[in-house]
Structures are given as structure tokens and as C-alpha cells.
Scaffold this active site. Structure first.
Site, PDB file in Angstrom:
ATOM      1  CG  ASP A  27      -7.407  -5.935 -42.430  1.00 37.57           C
ATOM      2  OD1 ASP A  27      -7.291  -7.182 -42.237  1.00 37.57           O
ATOM      3  OD2 ASP A  27      -8.598  -5.489 -42.031  1.00 37.57           O
ATOM      4  CG  ASN A  35      -8.016 -10.878 -41.234  1.00 34.35           C
ATOM      5  OD1 ASN A  35      -7.952  -9.709 -41.230  1.00 34.35           O
ATOM      6  ND2 ASN A  35      -7.809 -11.736 -40.328  1.00 34.35           N
ATOM      7  CG  ASP A  51      -8.128  -8.427 -38.449  1.00 34.35           C
ATOM      8  OD1 ASP A  51      -7.640  -7.597 -39.178  1.00 34.35           O
ATOM      9  OD2 ASP A  51      -7.729  -9.254 -37.802  1.00 34.35           O
ATOM     10  CG  ASP A 107      -3.796  -9.681 -42.579  1.00 30.73           C
ATOM     11  OD1 ASP A 107      -3.364  -9.662 -43.990  1.00 30.73           O
ATOM     12  OD2 ASP A 107      -5.180  -9.530 -42.462  1.00 30.73           O
ATOM     13  CG  ASP A 163      11.690  -6.062 -33.730  1.00 28.15           C
ATOM     14  OD1 ASP A 163      12.308  -6.103 -33.078  1.00 28.15           O
ATOM     15  OD2 ASP A 163      11.213  -5.186 -34.471  1.00 28.15           O
ATOM     16  CG  ASP A 199      12.858  -3.819 -28.822  1.00 23.85           C
ATOM     17  OD1 ASP A 199      12.220  -2.968 -29.408  1.00 23.85           O
ATOM     18  OD2 ASP A 199      12.593  -4.167 -27.228  1.00 23.85           O
ATOM     19  CD  GLU A 201      15.115   0.285 -30.085  1.00 22.97           C
ATOM     20  OE1 GLU A 201      14.565   1.370 -30.373  1.00 22.97           O
ATOM     21  OE2 GLU A 201      14.791  -0.659 -29.432  1.00 22.97           O
ATOM     22  CG  HIS A 218       8.137   0.971 -34.561  1.00 20.48           C
ATOM     23  ND1 HIS A 218       9.251   0.676 -34.863  1.00 20.48           N
ATOM     24  CD2 HIS A 218       7.856   0.493 -33.320  1.00 20.48           C
ATOM     25  CE1 HIS A 218       9.977  -0.056 -33.913  1.00 20.48           C
ATOM     26  NE2 HIS A 218       9.109   0.000 -32.910  1.00 20.48           N
ATOM     27  CG  ASP A 219       9.457   2.989 -31.319  1.00 19.58           C
ATOM     28  OD1 ASP A 219       8.444   2.700 -31.174  1.00 19.58           O
ATOM     29  OD2 ASP A 219      10.766   2.439 -31.295  1.00 19.58           O
TER      30      ASP A 219
HETATM   31  C1  NOJ Z   1      12.022  -0.396 -28.724  1.00 20.06           C
HETATM   32  C2  NOJ Z   1      10.897  -0.345 -29.824  1.00 20.06           C
HETATM   33  O1  NOJ Z   1      11.152  -0.129 -31.090  1.00 20.06           O
HETATM   34  C3  NOJ Z   1       9.667   0.215 -29.268  1.00 20.06           C
HETATM   35  O2  NOJ Z   1       8.603   0.225 -30.157  1.00 20.06           O
HETATM   36  C4  NOJ Z   1       9.235  -0.534 -27.994  1.00 20.06           C
HETATM   37  O3  NOJ Z   1       8.209   0.158 -27.146  1.00 20.06           O
HETATM   38  C5  NOJ Z   1      10.405  -0.605 -26.996  1.00 20.06           C
HETATM   39  N1  NOJ Z   1      11.877  -1.136 -27.684  1.00 20.06           N
HETATM   40  C6  NOJ Z   1      10.122  -1.773 -25.879  1.00 20.06           C
HETATM   41  O4  NOJ Z   1      10.087  -2.918 -26.407  1.00 20.06           O
END
Ligand code: NOJ
Length: 548
Positions: free
Chosen positions: A22, A24, A26, A30, A99, A201, A252, A324-325
Site C-alpha cells: 500500500d 497511499n 488507505d 495498490d 485475471d 476464472d 482455472e 489466494h484461495d
Molecule cells: C475463483 C477465484 O479464484 C475465487 O477467489 C473467486 O471467489 C471465485 N472464482 C469466484 O469468482
């Protein structure tokens, strides 16, 4: 390998912009923050950066709910910032991949706003609207991935719309050629700016079974995953857009089998370059991901063998432990205590020596760990919060739920990147949107860069090896010591010779099979995380690669 297949020799680094850096104040990462760290990424040696969504969005699902595909969200900066990022990445000889979230949009996207207005609105067919069943129930019994029904009733027109994810993420109707054309135009908009490809995605969800049958226990996935027209749509997308640019694509694909993957990635079919499979990430769950169990290494090995063998010489795959999941791999399949550094390196070897394009998720190169927030209020992600409510009603205890969140929650991956030991790990001078993992004092980039034995430099070495040794890209995969519960051993073989990889997934010292031992004795070591490698057995969490 032809010159357009540069992605076969590349290593991709995933940036989750919200949690990266980050500038700025907040409390939210960014784009200027990413630019500031490009030299760090160059030092690591990665070739491609993949940005999780930075498009204009109400942020119901951290940007995977897009309101405007052609605009950067104010949270992250302006279009000029993104263009500057692209230019600066290219200057450093790194590529930038966006993405692409086109299974659904936000319900605040103008297409959906129009679509909801009336049954004869020109945008009505951009989404999936259906009448309820005769008894007034939703059109199917499908449940949403984030809990509750997958259909939402709309008062204005008396129809339901489909949302496989959150209510605020209505599914697009890919049967509509006009929608497809608009999507392709939008993709061209980004590629014409010079972007180097897309991570797509849940792209294998875009074709739904036109019959819309009920699913067993509400599971609609057989009717929306790898649906009847998905290959046709991807071929069209390739024809209309992708084939005109020198780009990389990764889809994905939850629920894709190796057979599916062959079709998606065989260059002859002209669809995608590679996919993200989920099978290896689902092995420590009993069906439902929150119903976690310990990893059975024998099953993990079998699974990798299946994928490595099926795609060899036919298609291509990605290699990942983290994104990130997913929870942090060192906490998941390694040891985030005493053996944190050692096991993080072993896991890196194990993955990076296989065939495919490796992905590194921000912080993985530091051996960042899962987080244990004390209260639910500190968590942010919609899936986890919905799950908590739903399962609490089903009788799960608070303790069991928190434990499941510690083990499997997506926020494990989303805590701020740990740059140094100053407040918030140097991520922000403001109040972070999600708290930093308190272990930033000890685990951070500054520390890693100052320590020649850090996980960071180990990843750097692995990335370099991929450039130097063609066997890593091209060799066949052969699993060894199949039944061993602790050792993951395999060979990569071609006409010239082979690499033999041995990884100990336990904190115990373990023996190696006689035959393997014979093969490696006296052989040169390519890389190892163990000072005393090349003994009769393997030390705790040892990972060593031999050239045979
Ligand atoms: C897969 C993404 O990686 C995830 O973070 C998202 O919540 C779902 N698709 C829905 O877009």
C-alpha cells in the site's frame, strides 16, 4: 518447444493486489505499490506476473465481482498506473497477465442493471433467467459455492437469476452470441494495450446443461462444470482473440479431470495453454473442504503421477501449491514451526521439479504461514463468513469452526505481504483492511534478502535451474517408492539422462529404498536443502535432486 511456447519455461508470480503493498495509506494495496516492488520480483527471477482482479468492483468477493471490465478500481489506482506497471514490467523483461472473470459479473455491472429491468430488455439474455418451479421453488435445487441457493428471485420480473457464487455475482449467459462478442472485444481491449495473457476464472463453468436438472443433494456441479459447449466457446475465443496475439492462457478449472485437461490444452484443439487442476488440493478434505483431514501422501503422489503422465506430450499443466484461495502450503503440507524454512524449501523442490509451469503466490517465497485470528470479526472473506453462519446453524461448535478456518480459510493467503519488521509488516502506514500475520517480525522479505540461506534464495535457485536444465521442462515423469507414506520420490527422464528427486514429507529421518539408494550413490547433487545430503536416508523434511 516453439518460440510461442515461452510459457513452458516461465515461472509465474501471482500478486493479490489488495494485500501486496500500500502506498497511499488507505490500508489497501495498490498498483503503484506493485511498481515499487518490481525490482524485488526481478531479483527473485520470475518471468510472468499474474494480477488478481484490479477492475472496478463493489468488492463483494475482492474484485471477482466486476462492475466495469475496462476500468481500474479507484482502490488500486488509475488506468495510467496500470499502463505504467505494464511498461515497467516489460522494461524488466517480465510479462503481465490479467485475471479474466467472465463466468459472472457483479450485479452492479450495467449489463445486469439493464437485464433486470424487464423481460424484453436487450440485455435480458446476457444472464441466466428462469421461471421458478410450479410449486414456486427455484428452477433447480443447486446450492451456491458460497452457501445458500444458487438462484435469486427478482421481484421486478418474477424470474430467478443464476449465481453459482455470491448473490452479487450473477452468471453470464454464454449461449448468447452477443454476450460472447462483447467479451471478446473486452479481451482485445486489454491485449491491444500489451497485456501478455489471461488467467481465466472458473472458465470451465461457462457452459451450462440446457436441461437444468436438479442435482444430487443440491450439487449442480455436474451440470455447470465442463458443460456441453465449453470447448466450442473456448475454440471460438481462441479463433476470435487469442490466436492473434502472442500470449499465455491458464484456465482455472475445478472438477476438470486429466482427460478434460487434455482436450483443453492440446495445442491441436486451439483452446488454452494450461489449466489449474484442483484434485491435489482436495485430498485433505472429506468432500466438503471444511471437513478437513490430514494429508495422505500416497494419494498425493498417485494424483501427481496421474496428471504428469496424462498430459506429457499431449497438453500442458500448471504447478501450484498456493494461491489466494488456498491455505499456506508450509502450514498445510509442511511444518510451520521448527522446520518452517526447511520444509518450505522441500515443498518448493517437490513442485518445481515436475513438468508444467510453476506458479508462486506472493509470500510463498518467504515461507509465509497460515494466520490464527482469535475472533471471527477479524476475518474478511465472504465464503468463510457464510460458511460459519451456515454450519453453526447445523450444530457445529464455535471451536470446530475456528479450527476449520485456521486450517482451510482463504484469509490465510490474504493477510498482508510481509516486507519488513515495522508495523503491519511494512505493508501499510494506515490501518490494513485485514490484519497482518503477527509473525512478520520474524518472517519478512528484508530478513530473507539478508540471509543467503533463506527460502527466497532457494526459489531463486529453482527458477534459475528451470532455465538451465531442459529436462525439467521436457522430461518424462516416473514415480518411485509408490507406497512409502513419507517420501515423495520421482525421476524426470529423457534420452540424455535423468534427474532423481527425493523429498521427505516428515519430521523423522527416513530410509530410502535400496534401488533408489543405489542410483543416487555418488551422483552429483543439483539442489538440496540439507547440508549433509547423500547419506543412507533422508533427514527431516529433506529435499534433494540428483543428476543421474
Ligand atoms: C475463483 C477465484 O479464484 C475465487 O477467489 C473467486 O471467489 C471465485 N472464482 C469466484 O469468482
Amino acid at each position: 518447444m516453439n518460440k510461442h511456447e515461452w510459457w513452458k519455461k516461465s515461472v509465474v508470480y501471482q500478486i493479490y493486489p489488495k494485500s501486496f503493498n500500500d502506498t497511499n495509506r488507505d490500508g489497501i494495496g495498490d498498483i503503484p505499490g506493485i511498481i515499487e516492488k518490481l525490482d524485488y520480483l526481478k531479483e527473485l527471477g520470475v518471468d510472468v506476473l499474474w494480477l488478481s482482479p484490479v477492475y472496478d468492483s463493489p468488492q463483494e468477493d475482492n474484485g471477482y465481482d466486476i462492475r466495469n471490465y475496462r476500468q481500474v478500481d479507484d482502490l488500486f489506482g488509475r488506468m495510467e498506473d496500470l499502463e505504467k506497471l505494464l511498461e515497467e514490467a516489460h522494461k524488466r523483461d517480465m510479462k503481465l497477465v490479467m485475471d479474466l472473470v467472465v463466468n459472472h459479473t457483479s450485479d452492479e455491472h450495467p449489463w445486469f442493471v439493464e437485464s433486470s429491468k424487464s423481460k424484453d430488455n436487450p440485455y435480458r439474455d446476457y444472464y441466466i433467467w428462469k421461471e421458478g418451479k410450479e410449486n414456486g421453488e427455484p428452477p433447480t435445487n443447486w446450492t451456491s459455492v458460497f452457501g445458500g441457493p444458487a438462484w435469486e428471485y427478482d421481484e421486478t420480473t418474477g424470474h430467478y437469476y443464476l449465481h453459482i457464487f455470491a448473490k452479487k455475482q450473477p452468471d453470464l449467459n454464454w449461449e448468447n452470441p452477443k454476450l460472447r462478442e462483447d467479451i471478446y472485444d473486452m479481451m482485445k481491449f486489454w491485449l491491444d494495450k500489451g497485456m501478455d495473457g489471461f488467467r481465466m476464472d472458473v472458465i470451465n463453468f461457462i457452459s451450462k446443461d440446457p436441461e437444468y436438472p436438479d442435482g444430487e443433494n443440491g450439487d449442480g456441479s455436474p451440470y455447470f462444470m465442463n458443460g456441453p459447449r465449453v470447448h466450442e466457446f473456448l475454440q471460438e475465443m481462441n479463433q476470435e482473440v487469442l490466436s492473434n496475439y502472442d500470449v499465455m492462457t491458464v484456465g482455472e478449472m475445478p472438477g476438470a479431470s486429466p482427460e478434460d485437461a487434455k482436450r483443453y490444452t492440446n495445442p491441436e484443439n486451439e483452446e488454452l495453454n494450461m489449466i489449474f487442476t484442483f484434485e491435489h488440493m482436495d485430498l485433505d478434505s472429506n468432500g466438503d473442504k471444511w471437513n478437513w483431514t490430514n494429508l495422505d501422501l500416497v494419494r498425493l503422489k498417485e494424483n501427481f503421477e496421474k496428471w504428469q503422465t496424462a498430459l506429457h506430450g499431449v497438453g500442458w499443466n500448471s504447478l501450484y501449491w498456493n494461491n489466494h484461495d488456498q491455505p499456506r502450503i508450509v502450514s498445510r503440507f509442511g511444518d510451520d514451526g521448527e522446520y518452517r524454512v526447511k520444509s518450505a524449501k522441500m515443498l518448493a523442490i517437490c513442485l518445481h521439479m515436475m513438468q508444467g509451469t510453476p506458479y508462486i503466490y506472493q509470500g510463498e517465497e518467504l515461507g509465509m504461514t497460515n494466520v490464527h485470528f482469535e475472533t471471527l470479526e477479524e476475518y474478511r472473506n465472504i465464503e468463510l463468513l457464510n460458511m460459519y453462519k451456515e454450519k453453526k446453524e447445523q450444530g457445529w461448535s464455535h471451536e470446530d469452526l475456528m479450527k476449520a478456518i485456521y486450517v482451510k480459510g482463504r484469509d490465510n493467503a490474504r493477510t498482508p505481504m510481509q516486507w519488513n519488521d515495522s508495523e503491519n509488516g511494512g505493508f501499510t502506514d494506515g490501518t490494513p483492511w485485514i490484519q497482518a500475520n503477527p509473525n512478520y517480525n520474524e518472517i519478512n522479505a528484508e530478513q530473507a534478502l539478508a540471509d543467503e540461506n533463506s527460502v527466497f534464495y532457494f526459489y531463486q535457485q529453482l527458477i534459475r535451474l528451470r532455465k538451465e536444465i531442459d529436462l525439467i521442462t521436457d522430461g518424462r515423469f516416473e514415480l518411485l517408492m509408490r507406497e512409502d507414506p513419507n517420501v515423495f520420490a520421482y525421476k524426470r527422464v529423457d534420452d540424455e539422462g535423468s534427474l532423481l528427486v527425493v523429498c521427505n514429507f516428515s519430521s523423522e529421518e527416513v530410509a530410502i529404498d535400496e534401488e533408489v539408494l543405489k542410483e543416487i550413490q555418488g551422483k552429483p547433487i543439483v539442489i538440496t536443502n540439507e547440508a549433509e545430503a547423500n547419506r543412507d536416508g533422508l533427514a527431516s523434511y529433506e529435499g534433494t535432486v540428483y543428476r543421474i
